[in-house]
Design a protein around this motif. Structure first.
Motif, short mmCIF file in Angstrom:
data_model
loop_
_atom_site.label_atom_id
_atom_site.label_comp_id
_atom_site.label_asym_id
_atom_site.label_seq_id
_atom_site.Cartn_x
_atom_site.Cartn_y
_atom_site.Cartn_z
N ASN A 1 84.05 17.36 46.13
CA ASN A 1 85.31 17.25 45.54
C ASN A 1 85.27 17.79 44.63
OD1 ASN A 1 82.69 16.47 43.26
ND2 ASN A 1 82.91 14.32 43.79
N ARG A 2 86.50 17.88 43.64
CA ARG A 2 87.35 18.72 43.44
C ARG A 2 86.25 19.09 41.72
NH1 ARG A 2 93.26 20.16 42.49
NH2 ARG A 2 93.68 18.02 43.50
N GLU B 1 85.72 21.00 51.45
CA GLU B 1 86.78 20.42 50.59
C GLU B 1 88.06 20.31 51.55
OE1 GLU B 1 89.86 22.10 49.25
OE2 GLU B 1 89.82 24.08 50.23
N ARG B 2 88.85 19.17 50.81
CA ARG B 2 89.64 18.78 51.49
C ARG B 2 91.16 19.01 50.47
NH1 ARG B 2 89.15 14.07 55.61
NH2 ARG B 2 89.10 12.61 54.26
N TYR B 3 90.88 19.19 49.07
CA TYR B 3 91.55 19.75 47.98
C TYR B 3 93.26 20.48 48.40
CZ TYR B 3 88.93 16.12 46.22
OH TYR B 3 87.88 15.73 46.66
N THR B 4 92.70 21.89 48.60
CA THR B 4 93.53 23.08 48.88
C THR B 4 94.71 23.23 50.11
OG1 THR B 4 91.99 24.85 49.98
CG2 THR B 4 92.16 24.51 47.08
N PRO C 1 96.68 16.09 47.78
CA PRO C 1 95.58 15.70 48.02
C PRO C 1 95.29 14.62 48.57
CG PRO C 1 94.94 17.37 46.22
CD PRO C 1 96.09 17.19 47.06
N GLU C 2 95.74 13.53 47.64
CA GLU C 2 95.91 12.69 47.72
C GLU C 2 96.93 11.76 48.74
OE1 GLU C 2 96.73 14.10 45.77
OE2 GLU C 2 98.25 13.14 44.35
#
Lengths: 252, 252
Positions: free
Chosen positions: B56-57, B30-33, B167-168
């Motif tokens: 994804n989220r 996960e690469r969102y936090t 994250p983007e």
């Protein structure tokens, strides 16, 4: 070059990055500021394929200059428990390297403090100032940790209370001894924040395979005489999300 | 079994323990936090000798049940940046595993927060509550971080101020944007704690090879438009030891 290398919490928590660095270094270890047990030393020595030398307290405090001077001509790694730089000792080595124009790099690793706040299930952003319950001697019995806990509570913030580390035992103050100091501090300040029924979270050996998280009371914690690496959290008023999170995370 | 695996800060900060675990798992990331860049994903995929699937989220927020259900019959590792469990997302996965009676283990790793407090040279025990400067939208411009900084200062405590992560973009809010929010908050509260000449420490990419620690002013920080992983520290009144430590550690 000097490398200050965090070995993290568990015996094999060292990072791949750090392990690769250490293979090209003379490797020393300090075991005074936090736990590095014999199992970890054996594991790391085998992993690096080399002997690891112990630094005693005098080496660290009085011979920082000499250690750093050696790092001018060869790569020296100093292993520490957890993540480096929380302890003053590590900062002194870092500064000495800068003074002597010796390159210095910190290799970060898992930190008990980060692990404890995470495993507690409490909201990280609701923790106030951290304090430590020190070991008392016959003549020196400081109780100022109480002021930190009280101020945090007055702002509805959680208190992470670390217990002093005994390098000679490889464990912290026991819960039993810590609670006795907390009750003595209450006796001194008399603000009514620490009583038998006061809810606390007790954290034991967090990040190790036998970790324990308990929501309990001061009275129950006082009965706990086992040894280990302990911390105590005085929670502020729990939010609904925190209540659900703690219930969910501590579900058996 | 479900493993929540911290990958730490640098691309090769993952622990040997975690790397060994992941080799026997289906691996997701996960690469969102927090930041996990492409270099790290490539490195880890090669290290484990297997494909790493992105979550994804929506996967994380809506499919936590499904992910955990899969972990009942096979070993699943979910990689995250830094140390797990600071983010709510990770706690939800942990709790879901407990609910479904699926074994769950957290593998800790280096944490930006621990690294930042250490690399600052400030006394760890003098930090108050941590806060975040969030990204503003046209309609939502919260300024409550100011209250945390002000309260910490009023108790002579340092404030670690994290900047919201995009994250983007793979970076946080820029210093320029963060300072604009700080100044707008000052405009709102008018307590005079954030002015052009106010001293702050700016921390960029801490734990990475290009890390920067600067003691600077709000005005100078405002001019900084570079991207990266930033945090800002509002120091309380420095002790003599802290002054010497910061001077020594930031010596060029």
């Amino acid at each position: 070059m000097l490398f200050l290398v965090g070995t993290g919490i568990a015996y094999n928590d060292i990072s791949i990055r750090a392990a690769e660095r250490c293979k090209g270094c003379d490797v020393y270890i300090e075991r005074y500021t936090s736990l590095v047990d014999d199992e970890k030393v054996r594991y790391l020595s085998e992993l690096f394929g080399k002997k690891i030398s112990f630094l005693n307290r005098e080496d660290l405090e009085e011979k920082a200059k000499e250690i750093v001077a050696r790092a001018a001509s060869k790569n020296i790694a100093i292993l520490v428990g957890g993540d480096p730089l929380t302890a003053t000792t590590h900062k002194i080595l870092f500064i000495e390297a800068k003074k002597q124009s010796v390159g210095v790099e910190v290799l970060h690793s898992s930190s008990a403090i980060s692990a404890i706040t995470g495993e507690s299930g409490l909201d990280f952003y609701r923790f106030g100032q951290v304090c430590t319950i020190p070991r008392w001697s016959d003549r020196y019995k400081p109780v100022s940790f109480y002021e930190t806990i009280e101020r945090n509570l007055s702002h509805n913030l959680h208190s992470l209370v670390l217990l002093d580390y005994y390098p000679e035992k490889g464990s912290t103050l026991s819960l039993h001894d810590a609670v006795n100091e907390l009750l003595a501090a209450e006796e001194f300040y008399k603000k009514g924040i620490i009583e038998g029924g006061t809810k606390v979270m007790t954290m034991r050996n967090i990040g190790l395979s036998n970790q324990e998280v308990k929501m309990t009371t001061i009275e129950e914690a006082k009965a706990e005489v086992a040894s280990g690496m302990f911390a105590v959290i005085f929670p502020a008023k729990l939010s609904e999300v925190e209540k659900e999170t703690i219930d969910g995370m501590t579900m058996v």
